[in-house]
Design a protein around this motif. Structure first.
Motif, PDB file in Angstrom:
ATOM      1  N   LYS A  47      10.485 -15.169   7.811  1.00 16.39           N
ATOM      2  CA  LYS A  47       8.971 -15.040   7.788  1.00 16.39           C
ATOM      3  C   LYS A  47       8.454 -14.755   6.632  1.00 16.39           C
ATOM      4  O   LYS A  47       9.124 -14.064   5.488  1.00 16.39           O
ATOM      5  CB  LYS A  47       8.808 -13.758   8.752  1.00 16.39           C
ATOM      6  N   THR A  48       7.176 -15.320   6.355  1.00 13.47           N
ATOM      7  CA  THR A  48       6.233 -15.042   5.275  1.00 13.47           C
ATOM      8  C   THR A  48       6.380 -13.494   5.069  1.00 13.47           C
ATOM      9  O   THR A  48       6.320 -12.900   3.597  1.00 13.47           O
ATOM     10  CB  THR A  48       5.060 -15.656   5.180  1.00 13.47           C
ATOM     11  N   SER A  49       6.373 -12.771   6.059  1.00 11.38           N
ATOM     12  CA  SER A  49       6.334 -11.207   5.855  1.00 11.38           C
ATOM     13  C   SER A  49       7.275 -10.625   5.168  1.00 11.38           C
ATOM     14  O   SER A  49       7.299  -9.363   4.745  1.00 11.38           O
ATOM     15  CB  SER A  49       5.699 -10.692   7.073  1.00 11.38           C
ATOM     16  N   GLU A  50       8.523 -11.404   5.017  1.00  7.25           N
ATOM     17  CA  GLU A  50       9.748 -10.699   4.342  1.00  7.25           C
ATOM     18  C   GLU A  50       9.557 -11.030   2.881  1.00  7.25           C
ATOM     19  O   GLU A  50      10.510 -10.442   2.167  1.00  7.25           O
ATOM     20  CB  GLU A  50      11.001 -11.539   5.013  1.00  7.25           C
ATOM     21  N   ILE A  51       8.818 -12.012   2.327  1.00  9.14           N
ATOM     22  CA  ILE A  51       8.624 -11.939   0.940  1.00  9.14           C
ATOM     23  C   ILE A  51       7.809 -10.694   0.493  1.00  9.14           C
ATOM     24  O   ILE A  51       6.568 -10.851   0.869  1.00  9.14           O
ATOM     25  CB  ILE A  51       7.885 -13.259   0.635  1.00  9.14           C
ATOM     26  N   GLU A  52       8.262 -10.230  -0.384  1.00  9.86           N
ATOM     27  CA  GLU A  52       7.479  -8.850  -0.998  1.00  9.86           C
ATOM     28  C   GLU A  52       7.053  -9.341  -2.468  1.00  9.86           C
ATOM     29  O   GLU A  52       6.241  -8.451  -2.698  1.00  9.86           O
ATOM     30  CB  GLU A  52       8.666  -7.505  -1.067  1.00  9.86           C
ATOM     31  N   PRO A  80       0.054  -9.544  11.106  1.00 12.77           N
ATOM     32  CA  PRO A  80      -1.417  -9.321  11.522  1.00 12.77           C
ATOM     33  C   PRO A  80      -1.867  -8.106  11.366  1.00 12.77           C
ATOM     34  O   PRO A  80      -3.146  -7.737  11.005  1.00 12.77           O
ATOM     35  CB  PRO A  80      -1.610  -9.733  12.937  1.00 12.77           C
ATOM     36  N   LYS A  81      -1.013  -6.929  11.375  1.00 12.75           N
ATOM     37  CA  LYS A  81      -1.613  -5.456  11.103  1.00 12.75           C
ATOM     38  C   LYS A  81      -1.423  -5.104   9.625  1.00 12.75           C
ATOM     39  O   LYS A  81      -1.871  -3.787   9.214  1.00 12.75           O
ATOM     40  CB  LYS A  81      -0.781  -4.497  11.983  1.00 12.75           C
ATOM     41  N   ARG A  82      -1.087  -6.013   8.887  1.00 14.57           N
ATOM     42  CA  ARG A  82      -1.077  -5.726   7.264  1.00 14.57           C
ATOM     43  C   ARG A  82       0.115  -4.528   7.092  1.00 14.57           C
ATOM     44  O   ARG A  82      -0.553  -3.452   6.259  1.00 14.57           O
ATOM     45  CB  ARG A  82      -2.346  -5.536   6.564  1.00 14.57           C
ATOM     46  N   GLU A  83       1.033  -4.625   7.627  1.00 13.85           N
ATOM     47  CA  GLU A  83       2.044  -3.482   7.480  1.00 13.85           C
ATOM     48  C   GLU A  83       2.919  -3.689   6.292  1.00 13.85           C
ATOM     49  O   GLU A  83       3.669  -2.621   5.833  1.00 13.85           O
ATOM     50  CB  GLU A  83       3.062  -3.237   8.520  1.00 13.85           C
ATOM     51  N   LYS A  84       3.171  -4.960   5.716  1.00 16.60           N
ATOM     52  CA  LYS A  84       4.084  -5.390   4.779  1.00 16.60           C
ATOM     53  C   LYS A  84       3.209  -5.411   3.331  1.00 16.60           C
ATOM     54  O   LYS A  84       2.381  -6.198   3.236  1.00 16.60           O
ATOM     55  CB  LYS A  84       4.776  -6.680   5.084  1.00 16.60           C
TER      56      LYS A  84
END
Ligand SMILES: [Zn+2]
Ligand SMILES: [Zn+2]
Length: 263
Positions: A47-52, A80-84
């Protein structure tokens, strides 16, 4: 254990059987956002959110035009909750440039893009939360794109030299001697002189000069090795490995490098 994935290995023209070149380190440090990025991540189950951590080499479209899609997916689907947290490393002025890409591509949907990440313009940085630090260095490529490479150092001492898009240059060669792995572009065939790209002849010269470094060729002008149309994969010395999409390398605690061939 270090792992580096090459989800795409083609130059700007996406030769048959290749998507645009990008490099993914330890599943969370991404170098460049090509237009085909989302497809590449999905194929890998990421997922895109796994990219830090996002590192940019230069402003050419094959390295940046996936950024609006990356941020859109992240904002509305993956996080969507901007947790990452997302940390972006790029040259001065880059924040405005690539934020503007989002405003052109998705006006009204990514107006807060500058607030969606932490932006870093330093030329040297520790990637906090990883085992890596980097030094960015100028390379020889279209000057208008502010081209740079990254010398990445792992806390075990392993050095990975990512040359970005570049023709042969002193800045790369001065760092190559001490690099365990050199990720080198080969954007043009041997059909002329190309100061802003390596050709197969340039790669052979490079490999002869630095026999101790593993040279991984990406950003390839040639079609994938099993495809007969377009430019054919050139013959290169066995010390040079021409990456295919989906290939990876792993480096263990003893510094031993294993190439994982996707085919
Ligand atoms: Zn390129
Ligand atoms: Zn380029």
């Amino acid at each position: 254990m270090i792992r580096i994935d090459f989800l795409g290995t083609g130059n700007a023209f996406t030769p048959s059987g290749r998507l645009h070149a990008l490099t993914l380190i330890d599943g969370k440090i991404l170098i460049d956002t090509p237009p085909t990025l989302i497809t590449q991540l999905r194929r890998k189950g990421l997922k895109t959110s796994e990219i830090e951590y996002l590192l940019f080499t230069h402003w050419h479209a094959d390295h940046t035009f996936g950024f609006p899609f990356f941020m859109l997916e992240r904002k509305y689907i993956s996080d969507p909750k901007r947790e990452k947290d997302l940390k972006i490393y790029l040259r001065p002025g880059g924040k405005e440039k690539i934020s503007n890409l989002c405003n052109i591509g998705f006006p009204g949907s990514l107006e807060d893009v500058e607030k969606m990440a932490h932006w870093h313009e330093e030329e040297m940085c520790e990637l906090a939360g990883t085992n890596w630090s980097f030094e960015r260095f100028p390379v020889c490529h279209t000057p208008e794109t502010d081209p740079h490479g990254y010398e990445l150092t792992h806390n075990t001492g392993i050095k990975v030299l990512h040359c970005g898009d570049s023709g042969p240059c002193e800045e790369i060669e001065s760092r190559a001697e001490s690099a365990d792995v050199v990720i080198l572009e080969m954007g043009m065939p041997d059909i002329g002189k190309f100061p802003y790209h390596y050709t197969p002849s340039d790669v052979i010269n490079f490999s002869n000069k630095f026999p101790k470094s593993l040279v991984l060729v990406t950003h390839n002008f040639a079609s994938s090795k099993n495809i007969s149309e377009g430019f054919r994969v050139p013959e290169l010395p066995k010390e040079v490995y021409q990456l295919e999409d989906g290939d990876a390398i792993e480096i263990n605690e003893n510094g031993e490098i294993k190439i994982i061939n996707n085919s």
